[in-house]
Design a protein around this motif. Structure first.
Motif, PDB file in Angstrom:
ATOM      1  N   TRP A 112       8.860  -0.815  -4.772  1.00  0.00           N
ATOM      2  CA  TRP A 112       8.117  -0.008  -3.527  1.00  0.00           C
ATOM      3  C   TRP A 112       9.142   0.614  -2.656  1.00  0.00           C
ATOM      4  O   TRP A 112       8.964   1.811  -2.492  1.00  0.00           O
ATOM      5  CB  TRP A 112       7.278  -1.027  -2.899  1.00  0.00           C
ATOM      6  CG  TRP A 112       6.668  -0.464  -1.810  1.00  0.00           C
ATOM      7  CD1 TRP A 112       5.248   0.026  -1.936  1.00  0.00           C
ATOM      8  CD2 TRP A 112       6.838  -0.339  -0.235  1.00  0.00           C
ATOM      9  NE1 TRP A 112       4.698   0.512  -0.868  1.00  0.00           N
ATOM     10  CE2 TRP A 112       5.728   0.268   0.358  1.00  0.00           C
ATOM     11  CE3 TRP A 112       7.913  -0.791   0.276  1.00  0.00           C
ATOM     12  CZ2 TRP A 112       5.612   0.459   1.678  1.00  0.00           C
ATOM     13  CZ3 TRP A 112       7.987  -0.514   1.833  1.00  0.00           C
ATOM     14  CH2 TRP A 112       6.792   0.239   2.322  1.00  0.00           C
ATOM     15  N   LYS A 138       5.737   6.191  -1.913  1.00  0.00           N
ATOM     16  CA  LYS A 138       5.516   5.108  -0.844  1.00  0.00           C
ATOM     17  C   LYS A 138       6.033   5.657   0.454  1.00  0.00           C
ATOM     18  O   LYS A 138       7.135   5.506   0.803  1.00  0.00           O
ATOM     19  CB  LYS A 138       5.759   3.712  -1.328  1.00  0.00           C
ATOM     20  CG  LYS A 138       5.334   3.544  -2.660  1.00  0.00           C
ATOM     21  CD  LYS A 138       3.572   3.648  -2.981  1.00  0.00           C
ATOM     22  CE  LYS A 138       3.539   3.230  -4.457  1.00  0.00           C
ATOM     23  NZ  LYS A 138       1.956   3.503  -4.723  1.00  0.00           N
ATOM     24  N   THR A 188       0.866  -1.351   0.053  1.00  0.00           N
ATOM     25  CA  THR A 188       0.034   0.019   0.202  1.00  0.00           C
ATOM     26  C   THR A 188       0.805   1.231   0.011  1.00  0.00           C
ATOM     27  O   THR A 188       2.129   1.328   0.010  1.00  0.00           O
ATOM     28  CB  THR A 188      -0.982   0.074   1.170  1.00  0.00           C
ATOM     29  OG1 THR A 188      -0.051   0.054   2.444  1.00  0.00           O
ATOM     30  CG2 THR A 188      -1.823  -1.401   1.305  1.00  0.00           C
ATOM     31  N   ASP A 189       0.441   2.363   0.128  1.00  0.00           N
ATOM     32  CA  ASP A 189       0.896   3.682  -0.049  1.00  0.00           C
ATOM     33  C   ASP A 189       1.685   4.042   0.951  1.00  0.00           C
ATOM     34  O   ASP A 189       2.574   4.896   1.234  1.00  0.00           O
ATOM     35  CB  ASP A 189      -0.053   4.872  -0.561  1.00  0.00           C
ATOM     36  CG  ASP A 189      -0.406   4.653  -1.755  1.00  0.00           C
ATOM     37  OD1 ASP A 189       0.096   3.727  -2.604  1.00  0.00           O
ATOM     38  OD2 ASP A 189      -1.212   5.417  -2.112  1.00  0.00           O
ATOM     39  N   ARG A 190       1.295   3.441   2.383  1.00  0.00           N
ATOM     40  CA  ARG A 190       1.962   3.687   3.611  1.00  0.00           C
ATOM     41  C   ARG A 190       1.937   2.498   4.485  1.00  0.00           C
ATOM     42  O   ARG A 190       0.853   1.817   4.632  1.00  0.00           O
ATOM     43  CB  ARG A 190       0.942   4.704   4.339  1.00  0.00           C
ATOM     44  CG  ARG A 190       1.640   5.186   5.806  1.00  0.00           C
ATOM     45  CD  ARG A 190       0.862   6.295   6.307  1.00  0.00           C
ATOM     46  NE  ARG A 190       1.372   6.637   7.277  1.00  0.00           N
ATOM     47  CZ  ARG A 190       0.556   6.133   8.648  1.00  0.00           C
ATOM     48  NH1 ARG A 190      -0.214   5.456   8.389  1.00  0.00           N
ATOM     49  NH2 ARG A 190       1.254   6.648   9.899  1.00  0.00           N
TER      50      ARG A 190
END
Length: 875
Positions: free
Chosen positions: A359, A365, A312-314
């Motif tokens: 990533w 990210k 995920t982004d975080r």
């Protein structure tokens, strides 16, 4: 039935012995620890050897005792306790409490009287007793069941006084030790004795007459002599001296043998004290566990690969490293979590996962990490450039409270109320028992760490916002971690051939000095043997004896320094020792740290260690290379550029801490001196000695320099007297004159202490805090240390802020200018770059420009720079 053994320790005496036996040491918070460390080592050794069932440490309760009623000058010649020792007594008491050892003091009585009273009770009850002290007065208590251990060299080397040993040593009984003191007196306690009677004469008289009383009963029959005359004239003084030297064994103590049972330390409390004091080697060697924590169940998946759709982004991401030497160790596994789903990926030698690699390198990210610098160094070796770190547990916790030390996620988490992680030591073991656990156990451990990061991030960032420290964290420390990570990975080239050649040259020099020493001594001997050296210096050459040890004469550095004017051989011996240490510790030690694959050293910069915010370096420590000695400075010749046609470019701040002091105190004379570009040490000497510039001597400037920097580091009269080899009284006068000459400095010190008492902390220019819990303590020593810390931390910490800001600004400027130059090292106030020769002209312009404008002060920052084919040539 276990036989009772009583162990009684003289707290004040042993603390003093430890303080003067060890060099001044401080922990990361600036607390002096040499006496506490020495005391600890003594306790460890004596408890292990004696295995007592009862134990007590006795302390003097104050300066006035019942003996002062008989003789007001009792102990009157003693110098004031150095503040560097005074500040350690509360920690020594805290240490004793953690050991679960009883301690006791009684107003108007000395530690000796408490020990004497308990020793008599133990004797009456048939218990074996061991007394430990640095004071030979206590030997009067020796008996068949009481042995008195007197510390000799240092604090762990002891001489055991039994009645038989006292008979062999003096030809006296323990009781006659009191009579001996009555006749010869005791300078350390200011007991007068009979003038002209020394130890030999006292022993001779006692062998003939037995006691002071018997001596005076027979005095009329004694043959007329000057000695008889002195004895007759000082009869009252002899009786008084014997009374003063007699230990009182019926003191009205409110503690009994039943109250001092000993069954071992409180392991958690002891570890906490050792942690606070920075006794890392003791912590590592201890067998205490104390790591059992009940953990909640967590859910995590062990996966063979990570795909793009699982990222995920975080996310919190934790890479578990095999050990702290992350430039050469391997990664064991990696865990990622978004707070709901947690994945664990085992790692072999390489990270064969393209989705995860992409990533990690994607700046958009957000990564929450435990120690982003260590992770970056590890990933760099795998060909991955880590980007997008938005949280770093190590840095955030360090800024919130710099007293928190260590990089174990479990320890840091516990500080902020999260206890669901096991310590590394509990999981892996230590020493010979260290092992990597089963795969599923390791997976759970690493996953718990990732979850801890996720849960702690909002807690710590909220604290940073509340403390107005979020900018310090986000704009300074976090980007600096990335820069330091690149510096560590880059390393600096070291020419091993140059080091080996230096080693050979030093070996030749050492041989030449050896020959000079042998010539002056008139014979060959082992220079490294203190015993043989002592015989040469004191027996053969007749130099004055300053200090003795159990094996003969002391030949310690401080002793030899005092003897330099006595004989030419002494300076050769001191030089020999310096060069021998240089060869073994620095040249041979540095060669071991050079990585074979790239001929570089990759020092690790400790970013979250010091209480002031200063960086330090380890493996190797490049801040410790001794550059005051020319041979030491030459070691820097081995540090060279990594490419042909390149140079090393060095730039350092000139007197940055004094400039920060001028900015903070706004003293007109200091500010004016810096604005006018004057030599600040000369200016200080002019004001303190009240002479014009042309009359300032080199010694005056040296003294001014010592006090200038001493003020910054909270120096005491004792510390300054040691630095300048002057009396404490002269040092105190010098400090007073300095503060009178620069009243703004005194005003700053008073203001900052008052502010610290209101808020409980002090701050740097960029709002780095240092908390001072003892600033309002009723204990004078703890409060005094906190006050000195309040005065010097904003100065040292602001200097650290400035150079860190300069590193960030320089990194950005080098990229903006499109230069190939790289920042390699930060050592004290100095930055070292490597660059192609053709970029030097531009560096000469932009480096001082950036560094001098890192932060605006009331006085100008000044940067000196130079370059050359080695670090040595760049200075």
């Amino acid at each position: 039935m276990i036989k009772e053994k009583v162990l009684l320790l003289d707290g004040n005496s042993l603390a003093y012995r430890a303080f003067f036996a060890l060099p001044l040491l401080t922990n990361d918070s600036g607390i002096h620890t040499n006496a506490t460390y020495g005391f600890t080592m003594m306790l460890q050794k004596i408890v292990e050897e004696e295995k007592p069932t009862k134990m007590l440490v006795a302390f003097d309760a104050g300066k006035t005792t019942f003996r002062h009623e008989s003789y007001g000058e009792y102990k009157g010649g003693r110098q004031k306790t150095p503040p560097e020792l005074s500040e350690q007594f509360p920690y020594i008491r805290k240490l004793i409490d953690a050991y679960n050892i009883q301690r006791y003091e009684l107003p108007l009585f000395e530690a000796d009287d408490i020990i004497g009273t308990l020793a008599r009770q133990a004797l009456d009850e048939g218990m074996e007793t061991v007394i430990v002290s640095g004071d030979k007065d206590l030997t009067q208590l020796a008996s068949d069941s009481v042995t008195v251990y007197i510390t000799r060299k240092g604090i762990t080397d002891i001489e055991k006084y039994t009645p038989a040993h006292i008979e062999e040593k003096y030809g006296l009984t323990p009781q006659q030790i009191i009579d001996m003191k009555g006749l010869m007196g005791d300078a350390s306690d200011n007991i007068p004795g009979v003038p002209g009677v020394g130890e030999k004469t006292a022993i001779k008289l006692l062998k003939e007459y037995g006691t002071v009383e018997a001596l005076y009963e027979a005095i009329d029959a004694m043959k007329a002599s000057k000695m008889k005359e002195k004895l007759v004239d000082n009869e009252e003084q002899a009786y008084l001296s014997k009374k003063l030297a007699t230990i009182y064994t019926e003191a009205p103590i409110e503690i009994s043998l039943q109250d001092i049972s000993y069954s071992g330390p409180d392991e958690d409390a002891l570890l906490a004290v050792w942690q606070e004091l920075g006794f890392k080697s003791l912590i590592e060697k201890s067998e205490f566990s104390g790591n059992e924590v009940q953990h909640e169940d967590i859910s995590f998946d062990i996966v063979e690969t990570i795909t793009e759709d699982t990222l995920t982004d975080r996310m919190a991401v934790h890479i578990e490293l095999e050990n702290e030497h992350y430039h050469s160790c391997r990664a064991l596994g990696i865990a990622l979590t978004d707070g709901e789903k947690t994945l664990y990926l085992p790692i072999t030698d390489k990270l064969e996962n393209e989705a995860l690699k992409a990533w990690l390198e994607d700046e958009s990210k957000q990564k929450l990490m435990a120690d982003s610098k260590a992770a970056q160094a590890m990933l760099q070796r795998m060909g991955i450039s880590l980007q997008g770190v938005t949280f770093d547990l190590l840095l955030a916790s360090y800024i919130v409270n710099p007293a928190i030390s260590g990089d174990d996620v479990a320890v840091l988490s516990k500080e902020f109320g999260y206890q669901d992680v096991q310590t590394n030591e509990a999981l892996y073991g230590k020493g010979a028992k260290w092992h990597i656990p089963a795969d599923d156990v390791l997976a759970e451990h690493v996953s718990r760490k990732a979850l801890a990061l996720w849960r702690l991030q909002p807690i710590l960032e909220k604290k940073l916002q509340e403390n107005e420290q979020f900018d310090l964290y986000k704009e300074l420390e976090l980007p600096l971690a990335s820069i330091l990570g690149r510096m560590e990975s880059e390393g600096i080239q070291v020419n091993v051939d140059t080091l080996e050649k230096m080693g050979d040259e030093l070996a030749i020099k050492l041989h030449e000095i050896e020959k000079a020493i042998y010539s002056l001594a008139g014979e060959e001997f082992n220079i490294n043997s203190p015993k043989q050296l002592g015989v040469i210096l004191f027996d053969k050459l007749g130099l004055p004896v300053i200090k003795k040890t159990k094996t003969g004469y002391s030949t310690a550095a401080d002793v030899l320094e005092k003897l330099q004017a006595e004989h030419e051989i002494v300076k050769h011996i001191l030089h020999y020792r310096q060069l021998a240490k240089l060869k073994s510790t620095y040249i041979e030690g540095l060669i071991k740290e050079v990585h074979g694959e790239d001929s570089k050293v990759h020092t690790r910069f400790q970013q979250a260690l010091t209480a002031t915010g200063r960086l330090s370096s380890t493996d190797p420590n490049l801040q410790n290379i001794p550059i005051r000695l020319e041979e030491g400075r030459k070691i820097r010749q081995a540090f060279v550029p990594s490419k042909p046609g390149w140079v090393l470019f060095a730039a350092d701040y000139s007197q940055i801490e004094l400039r920060v002091l001028a900015h903070m105190c706004e003293d007109p004379a200091l500010v004016d001196a810096f604005r006018q570009g004057m030599d600040i040490h000369t200016r200080t000497a002019m004001d303190v000695f009240n002479v014009p510039a042309e009359e300032v001597t080199s010694n005056m400037r040296r003294a001014a320099k010592a006090v200038n920097f001493g003020i910054v580091y909270g120096i005491s009269d004792y510390g300054l007297s040691q630095n300048l080899d002057i009396t404490r009284k002269e040092a105190a006068t010098f400090i007073d004159n300095y503060l009178a000459s620069f009243p703004g400095v005194k005003g700053y010190m008073d203001r900052i202490v008052e502010a610290a008492k209101e808020t409980g902390y002090v701050s740097t220019i960029l709002n780095r805090r240092r908390y001072l819990p003892d600033i309002k303590s009723s204990n004078f020593n703890l409060r005094s240390f906190a006050e000195r810390t309040a005065m010097n931390t904003p100065i040292q910490g602001s200097a650290a802020d400035i150079i860190k800001k300069a590193m960030i600004d320089m990194d950005a400027r080098l990229r903006k200018e499109g230069l190939q130059a790289k920042l390699l090292l930060q050592v004290h106030d100095e930055l070292i770059f490597e660059a192609p020769q053709e970029e030097v002209e531009k560096l000469e312009r932009i480096v001082p420009e950036v560094m001098e404008n890192a932060i605006e002060l009331m006085v100008p920052l000044k940067v000196d720079f130079s370059y050359g084919s080695s670090w040595y040539d760049a200075k």
